[in-house]
Scaffold this active site. Structure first.
Site, short mmCIF file in Angstrom:
data_model
loop_
_atom_site.label_atom_id
_atom_site.label_comp_id
_atom_site.label_asym_id
_atom_site.label_seq_id
_atom_site.Cartn_x
_atom_site.Cartn_y
_atom_site.Cartn_z
N PRO A 101 0.82 -1.22 0.00
CA PRO A 101 0.00 0.00 0.00
C PRO A 101 0.86 1.27 0.00
CG PRO A 101 0.07 -0.93 2.20
CD PRO A 101 0.86 -1.86 1.33
N GLY A 102 0.43 2.27 -0.73
CA GLY A 102 1.12 3.55 -0.75
C GLY A 102 0.18 4.66 -0.29
N ARG A 103 -0.66 5.08 -1.22
CA ARG A 103 -1.58 6.19 -0.97
C ARG A 103 -2.39 6.04 0.32
NH1 ARG A 103 -3.72 9.11 -5.21
NH2 ARG A 103 -3.18 7.35 -6.57
N CYS B 91 3.71 29.18 -15.24
CA CYS B 91 3.25 29.66 -16.54
C CYS B 91 2.72 28.52 -17.41
CB CYS B 91 4.38 30.40 -17.24
SG CYS B 91 4.94 31.77 -16.24
#
Ligand SMILES: *Cc1c(COP(=O)(O)O)cnc(C)c1O
Length: 432
Positions: A289-291, A361
């Protein structure tokens, strides 16, 4: 849309909430931080990370399981340290990540190495430190890895990343388990690839893995992927190749904007029931798992520079930009944006509707669209759910130094990364 009602609480985390008029991360008042540390500023809650991890740990209680935090979600050293101290392993995707996680104190035996394009140098580095497993993504990579291992007089522990061909029902850029994307070995080629791996003298087959995508909010894709992977395990073992561990990857989503992913322990109760029913409950399980471990543990503070009313759009120009928070520009992702100071009674209906944009920009440089806010120049806003895939994806585009980071632990705010200066951004360059 999205007028803020502090009494309703914020998505995801009990550790990030209003106390009266002040937005707090644990015991730290966010409005106090910009004076000392400036903006844009990432602020993480250690308790939120540990409680996200605890949900997985509860889910795996009594099981042989290794949680390998997918560190690309947030690879700041002190964040890695939190997870290493909590007993986590790590899923890495480059030699740089491997060096970084070892610097944070990780146990190399609990590190796995994923990714479609590992170089020989990266393989060598990982073999020399003795990582736990290479998650191999193609047959060509098997040959190279065997060769590199033999040249070092070693055997590389390998798992093959198989592609279960299930639809994770997420954004196409973060869906990885379908045919036609670059990841993994096709289901129908997997047995042949395992036989190939088993014949190579520099390799030792130890596992199988899959990873079907990211920000997954439903249980069904996981159940389907598990069935497909277990079918393969049966087939591969019938061919005489034992599979010691089964790695189901990462991908569990978080609540960004009313999303309702299952809790990690609830998801795993269902997955483990299937694993038991199919007779694989005793296997060593791994996940990546990450998020879901860090996403809702962090916010990004940004100062309102200018309000620019217009005929079609009102713009709220802030000092954070796509180089700090790349997810909206990359995936049209949604982050809640709220003031760190919210005067009582001013929440709903007041103010105006703004597009919140940064100074870079590019027209793609937006952080939030059509948000109802009552703001003025000089106010500090908090971009929520900014713990995953923000700082780790940050760039120096427009020669903007990357933000500073704070880790909150109770009432303590620790500076864990200094703000990059303009000089830092060109320090490695040379005039001719
Ligand atoms: C990115 C990634 C993960 C983590 O995904 P999350 O959605 O952040 O949980 C796990 N495994 C692999 C191979 C990955 O590439």
């Amino acid at each position: 849309m999205n007028a803020i009602d502090a009494s309703q609480g914020l998505p995801g985390q009990p550790h990030i909430a209003y106390q009266g008029e002040q937005l707090m991360v644990e015991g730290v008042r966010l409005s106090d931080l910009p004076r000392e540390h400036g903006t844009p500023l990432f602020v993480y809650s250690k308790a939120a990370m540990l409680s996200a991890l605890a949900a997985y740990q509860r889910g795996f209680a009594g099981r042989k399981a290794q949680i390998c935090y997918a560190m690309k979600a947030n690879s700041t050293l002190a964040v890695l340290q939190v997870f290493a101290e909590a007993g986590c392993g790590f899923d890495t995707v480059s030699g740089g990540e491997l060096a970084r996680v070892l610097a944070a104190g990780a146990d190399p035996a609990k590190v796995i190495f994923s990714g479609v394009g590992k170089t020989r140098a990266e393989m060598k580095q990982a073999l020399q430190v003795g990582i736990g497993c290479f998650n191999v993504e193609s047959e060509a990579e098997l040959d190279v890895l065997s060769e590199v291992a033999l040249s070092l007089g070693k055997q590389a522990p390998v798992s093959l990343r198989v592609n279960p061909n299930v639809d994770a029902k997420t954004h196409p850029y973060i869906s990885t388990g379908l045919k036609g994307n670059k990841f993994g070995i096709a289901h129908e080629d997997a047995l042949r690839a395992y036989q190939h791996a088993a014949r190579l003298p520099g390799l030792k087959v130890v596992g199988i893995d899959c990873h079907i995508g990211s920000q997954i909010t439903e249980t069904t894709p996981y159940l389907d992927a598990m069935d497909r992977v277990l079918d393969l395990v049966a087939e591969i073992e019938a061919a005489g190749i034992p599979i010691a561990h089964i790695d189901f990857g990462g991908g569990l989503g978080i609540n960004y904007n009313g999303d309702t992913p299952p809790d990690a322990d609830v998801l795993w109760a269902q997955l483990l029931a299937k694993l038991d029913a199919r007779g694989y409950g005793e296997r060593q399980i791994m996940i990546e798992p990450g998020r879901s471990l860090v996403g809702n543990a962090g916010v990004c503070l940004t100062e309102v520079l200018y309000l620019k009313p217009g005929e079609q759009k009102n713009f709220c120009i802030v000092d954070a930009a796509m180089n700090d928070l790349p997810r909206p520009a990359m995936y049209q992702a949604f982050h809640q944006i709220v003031p760190v100071y919210l005067p009582q009674g001013d929440g709903s209906g007041a103010g105006a509707v703004y597009d919140i944009v940064g100074p870079v920009c590019e027209s793609g440089d937006w952080i939030g669209r059509d948000r109802q806010l009552q703001v003025q120049a000089g106010d500090t806003l908090a971009v929520l759910s900014a713990g995953a895939y923000c700082m780790s994806m940050a760039s120096n585009y427009n020669t903007r130094g990357r933000a500073a980071e704070i880790l909150v632990d109770g009432s303590q705010a620790h500076l864990i990364r200094q703000r990059e200066s303009a000089f830092d951004t060109f320090a490695l360059e040379q005039l001719v």
